[in-house]
Design an enzyme around this catalytic site. Sequence first.
Site, mmCIF file in Angstrom:
data_model
loop_
_atom_site.group_PDB
_atom_site.id
_atom_site.type_symbol
_atom_site.label_atom_id
_atom_site.label_comp_id
_atom_site.label_asym_id
_atom_site.label_seq_id
_atom_site.Cartn_x
_atom_site.Cartn_y
_atom_site.Cartn_z
ATOM 1 C CE1 TYR A 152 35.216 59.867 27.430
ATOM 2 C CE2 TYR A 152 37.482 60.364 26.847
ATOM 3 C CZ TYR A 152 36.569 59.798 27.714
ATOM 4 O OH TYR A 152 36.998 59.163 28.855
ATOM 5 C CB THR A 187 36.704 49.886 31.449
ATOM 6 O OG1 THR A 187 36.704 51.031 30.572
ATOM 7 C CG2 THR A 187 37.617 50.166 32.641
HETATM 8 N N1 LIG Z 1 38.437 53.395 30.135
HETATM 9 C C1 LIG Z 1 39.282 54.363 29.845
HETATM 10 O O1 LIG Z 1 40.265 54.185 29.124
HETATM 11 C C2 LIG Z 1 39.058 55.737 30.454
HETATM 12 C C3 LIG Z 1 40.126 56.664 30.369
HETATM 13 C C4 LIG Z 1 39.968 57.929 30.938
HETATM 14 C C5 LIG Z 1 38.785 58.256 31.567
HETATM 15 N N2 LIG Z 1 37.768 57.349 31.623
HETATM 16 C C6 LIG Z 1 36.559 57.761 32.321
HETATM 17 O O2 LIG Z 1 36.368 56.909 33.442
HETATM 18 C C7 LIG Z 1 34.973 56.899 33.784
HETATM 19 C C8 LIG Z 1 34.499 55.467 33.963
HETATM 20 O O3 LIG Z 1 34.559 54.826 32.688
HETATM 21 P P1 LIG Z 1 34.933 53.268 32.536
HETATM 22 O O4 LIG Z 1 36.241 53.196 31.869
HETATM 23 O O5 LIG Z 1 34.713 52.575 33.827
HETATM 24 O O6 LIG Z 1 33.868 52.824 31.448
HETATM 25 P P2 LIG Z 1 32.515 51.972 31.624
HETATM 26 O O7 LIG Z 1 31.841 52.082 30.309
HETATM 27 O O8 LIG Z 1 32.848 50.650 32.177
HETATM 28 O O9 LIG Z 1 31.705 52.800 32.748
HETATM 29 C C9 LIG Z 1 30.939 53.938 32.471
HETATM 30 C C10 LIG Z 1 29.649 53.812 33.269
HETATM 31 O O10 LIG Z 1 28.894 55.032 33.133
HETATM 32 C C11 LIG Z 1 27.527 54.659 33.046
HETATM 33 N N3 LIG Z 1 26.756 55.713 32.400
HETATM 34 C C12 LIG Z 1 26.786 56.081 31.088
HETATM 35 N N4 LIG Z 1 25.886 57.054 30.860
HETATM 36 C C13 LIG Z 1 25.279 57.298 32.059
HETATM 37 C C14 LIG Z 1 24.246 58.188 32.462
HETATM 38 N N5 LIG Z 1 23.642 59.014 31.579
HETATM 39 N N6 LIG Z 1 23.861 58.187 33.759
HETATM 40 C C15 LIG Z 1 24.451 57.346 34.654
HETATM 41 N N7 LIG Z 1 25.417 56.468 34.318
HETATM 42 C C16 LIG Z 1 25.830 56.463 33.029
HETATM 43 C C17 LIG Z 1 27.538 53.377 32.210
HETATM 44 O O11 LIG Z 1 26.331 52.649 32.368
HETATM 45 C C18 LIG Z 1 28.758 52.660 32.762
HETATM 46 O O12 LIG Z 1 28.431 51.793 33.820
HETATM 47 C C19 LIG Z 1 34.256 57.651 32.664
HETATM 48 O O13 LIG Z 1 34.010 58.985 33.072
HETATM 49 C C20 LIG Z 1 35.275 57.643 31.544
HETATM 50 O O14 LIG Z 1 35.092 58.715 30.639
HETATM 51 C C21 LIG Z 1 37.875 56.106 31.098
#
Ligand SMILES: NC(=O)c1ccc[n+]([C@@H]2O[C@H](COP(=O)([O-])OP(=O)(O)OC[C@H]3O[C@@H](n4cnc5c(N)ncnc54)[C@H](O)[C@@H]3O)[C@@H](O)[C@H]2O)c1
Length: 248
Positions: A152, A187
């Site tokens: 990651y 999330t």
């Molecule tokens: N939640 C956290 O703490 C956090 C912190 C920093 C960054 N992020 C980033 O924020 C973004 C959104 O994540 P989130 O927290 O909403 O999590 P989430 O798991 O709710 O959302 C991620 C989404 O990406 C989709 N996805 C996964 N693989 C995929 C693919 N191959 N093609 C298309 N869609 C795909 C999933 O189906 C899901 O709906 C991500 O890039 C994550 O890395 C999250």
Amino acid sequence: MTPPPVAVLTGAGGGLGAAVATALAAAGSPVACADLDAGAAQRTAEAVIAAGGAATAHAVDVTDPTAVSGWHEAVRSALGPAGIVVNAAGAMDRGGPSELDHAGFMRVVDVNLGGTYAVIREFLPDLADAGRGRIVNIASIAGLVGYPFPSYTASKSGVVGLTRSLLIDLWGTGITINAVCPGAMDTAMFNAARIPDMVRRTPLGRIVTVDEVAATVAFLCSDAAAGINGASIPVDGGATTAFRYAEG
Ligand SMILES: NC(=O)c1ccc[n+]([C@@H]2O[C@H](COP(=O)([O-])OP(=O)(O)OC[C@H]3O[C@@H](n4cnc5c(N)ncnc54)[C@H](O)[C@@H]3O)[C@@H](O)[C@H]2O)c1
């Protein structure tokens, strides 16, 4: 007056993606919602429409350039060329070298970094033809500091590097590209048991919300953000900026 640009959004079915869709629609953009999970993308699009906005839903795997290309064709015929690209699709694996093999490592890199590249590459001609546009890549604080979960962290560091490198390709085009680096958000991706630990590490005294991160994304997509280019902006309540000794 030019109409608000069409926005294309990956990970639209996720916790942050749904909030970004809402924020972009509130700014007037039609939003093309893509996610691996077709039902989740559909729910986000329906929420945008119920709130008075315009949206479409698409099942897209961002690691499949053919699927990304098919999405582009569908968006062009339903909404027109894109003016905003937001990459929020993301995958997480907590495994380290003793648990995660090469294929597992590459799968995370492929979704988070390869998928971001594939989507930018596919939609860039729309933005270039218009002579203006906005690209926002969702990285993470894991892209800014040493963080657990090597696949990651490597992938998100790659997103920050990709964002900086593409500045050179986009030089003088009228297109800006930036990364947003959220701290922990509540999330599906984040391990909820870790939230109290993250709160202790965050000067804000709490973790950030998806709506706060989405507001930053929407600002970067606005005309008002024209001068911000190549930045990797932490939205983490100060977590990566301050160090404090543990209590007691
Ligand atoms: N939640 C956290 O703490 C956090 C912190 C920093 C960054 N992020 C980033 O924020 C973004 C959104 O994540 P989130 O927290 O909403 O999590 P989430 O798991 O709710 O959302 C991620 C989404 O990406 C989709 N996805 C996964 N693989 C995929 C693919 N191959 N093609 C298309 N869609 C795909 C999933 O189906 C899901 O709906 C991500 O890039 C994550 O890395 C999250």
